[in-house]
Motif scaffolding. Structure first.
Motif, mmCIF file in Angstrom:
data_model
loop_
_atom_site.group_PDB
_atom_site.id
_atom_site.type_symbol
_atom_site.label_atom_id
_atom_site.label_comp_id
_atom_site.label_asym_id
_atom_site.label_seq_id
_atom_site.Cartn_x
_atom_site.Cartn_y
_atom_site.Cartn_z
ATOM 1 N N UNK A 188 -14.860 -1.999 58.434
ATOM 2 C CA UNK A 188 -15.097 -1.133 58.749
ATOM 3 C C UNK A 188 -15.352 -0.317 59.498
ATOM 4 N N UNK A 189 -14.798 -1.018 61.207
ATOM 5 C CA UNK A 189 -14.166 0.255 61.309
ATOM 6 C C UNK A 189 -12.955 1.402 61.493
ATOM 7 N N UNK A 190 -12.115 0.542 60.967
ATOM 8 C CA UNK A 190 -10.425 1.355 60.362
ATOM 9 C C UNK A 190 -11.027 1.835 59.806
ATOM 10 N N UNK A 191 -12.370 1.866 57.960
ATOM 11 C CA UNK A 191 -12.370 2.668 57.510
ATOM 12 C C UNK A 191 -13.516 4.087 57.635
ATOM 13 N N UNK A 192 -14.098 3.657 59.085
ATOM 14 C CA UNK A 192 -14.595 5.158 59.604
ATOM 15 C C UNK A 192 -16.065 4.791 59.395
ATOM 16 N N UNK A 193 -16.449 3.630 59.102
ATOM 17 C CA UNK A 193 -17.767 3.799 58.641
ATOM 18 C C UNK A 193 -18.781 3.415 59.667
ATOM 19 N N UNK A 194 -18.420 2.497 60.804
ATOM 20 C CA UNK A 194 -18.986 2.225 61.658
ATOM 21 C C UNK A 194 -17.847 2.756 63.317
ATOM 22 N N UNK A 195 -18.058 2.714 64.617
ATOM 23 C CA UNK A 195 -17.677 2.738 65.589
ATOM 24 C C UNK A 195 -18.370 2.531 66.672
#
Length: 290
Positions: A188-195
Motif C-alpha cells: 500500500x505504501x509503494x502504490x501510494x495508497x497510504x503514507x
C-alpha cells in the motif's frame, strides 16, 4: 566466521568456546522511538548491548551524516568511533538481533559491512527464537557498558564490503538497464495508497516492490536460499541481479532484501540509504503512484 545468518544453537556455541563476540540488541519502534531501549532494559540476550537506530545508527547532524532522509547514515569515521567506544575489536564476531522480524538489526549488519567488518551475522528468528530455545537472558544495561571497567576496542575502518548509492546516482540511472530498483516498503505504501511517515505518497518511477517481510517464512525465519533465489528470479525477470539497488522509506527495511539476496547467492547489491524519504523531499525528482 558468520557473515549472513547465525542460528540460536550456533550463537550459544560461540558463547561457550571463548570466541571474541559482541551481541547487539537493535530493537526499535518507529512509532515510539523510546520503546526499543525500554524493551531491551526489560529483557535481552545475556551480554547483549543496545544499539539504538536514532542514537547510534543514524545522525541528523549535517556535519556528521552522508545522506538526508529520516534516518541519515553517520559518516564511516563517526560510526567507527562509536564502535570503538563500545569495545569492538578487529577480530570480534558480531551478532545482531531484534524483536522486529530482523528488520532494524539489519541496519547494524549493513553498516558494519560498509565499514569493512565482514564478521557480522543476523540472529535468525530474532529474540523470539532465542526465547523459544530457552536462551540465557538478562535485564538492565549490559556489564559491557560499565564505564568503570570497559575498555575501548581496536576497530579500524576497512574498505566497504557493500555499496552505498546516493540520490544523484539513482536519478541519473533511472530507467536504464544498469539499475534495477527494489522498494522494500509495504505494497500500500509503494502504490501510494497510504503514507504514514513522509510528505508524499508513492514510489520512485520504475521501482519493483518486494516488502522486506516477504523474506521470512511462517515461523519467522529467513526462507531457504533456494526459495529466495526463485522469488528474486521471478521479481527481476531478465534484469541482472548485480544492477539491483535497494531502498525503502529511510534506508532501514531495505536491508533484509540485501541480506536475502546474499543468502540466495546473488551477491552484494547496492543500498540507496536516503530512500523514499530523501527522494520525495528532493525538488523536481519524479514520483509515481500505481
Amino acid at each position: 566466521m558468520f557473515t549472513t545468518l547465525i542460528s540460536v544453537a550456533q550463537l550459544q556455541a560461540l558463547q561457550t568456546n571463548n570466541t571474541p563476540l559482541a551481541v547487539f540488541d537493535c530493537t526499535f519502534d518507529l512509532m515510539n522511538p523510546s520503546k526499543g531501549k525500554a524493551q531491551y532494559l526489560e529483557q535481552h540476550i545475556a551480554g547483549a548491548q543496545h544499539a539504538d537506530l536514532d542514537q547510534h545508527l543514524a545522525t541528523h547532524d549535517a556535519h556528521k551524516r552522508v545522506n538526508a532522509g529520516r534516518h541519515p547514515l553517520p559518516k564511516r569515521e563517526v560510526f567507527a568511533a562509536w564502535l570503538q567506544s563500545v569495545g569492538l575489536n578487529q577480530d570480534t564476531q558480531v551478532v545482531v538481533y531484534d524483536r522486529n522480524g530482523m528488520n532494524h538489526c539489519g541496519r547494524l549488519w549493513w553498516m558494519l559491512k560498509w565499514c569493512g567488518h565482514d564478521a557480522v551475522a543476523v540472529l535468525d528468528g530474532g529474540l523470539q527464537a532465542w526465547l523459544a530455545a530457552n536462551g540465557a537472558l538478562a535485564s538492565g544495561n549490559s556489564t559491557a557498558l560499565d564505564k568503570a571497567t570497559h575498555q575501548p576496542g581496536n576497530f579500524v575502518l576497512g574498505e566497504p564490503l557493500l555499496q552505498l548509492v546516493d540520490t544523484a546516482t539513482v536519478s541519473m540511472q533511472l530507467h536504464k538497464d544498469t539499475q534495477t530498483l527494489i522498494d522494500a516498503r509495504s505494497a500500500p505504501r509503494y502504490r501510494g495508497e497510504v503514507e504514514p511517515f513522509d510528505p508524499v505518497a508513492g514510489h520512485i518511477p520504475g521501482a519493483l516492490n518486494r516488502p522486506f517481510n516477504t523474506n521470512l517464512n511462517a515461523q519467522g525465519f529467513f526462507k531457504s536460499a533456494d526459495e529466495l533465489r526463485a522469488e528474486f528470479a521471478d521479481l527481476l525477470g531478465n534484469a541482472n541481479p548485480q544492477t539491483v539497488v535497494h531502498h525503502c522509506g529511510s534506508g532501514v527495511s531495505a536491508v533484509p532484501n540485501i541480506l536475502a539476496m546474499q543468502i540466495a547467492g546473488l551477491g552484494g547489491t547496492g543500498l540507496y540509504a536516503g530512500s523514499w524519504s530523501e527522494w520525495c523531499n528532493t525538488p523536481e525528482l519524479p514520483c509515481e503512484k500505481s
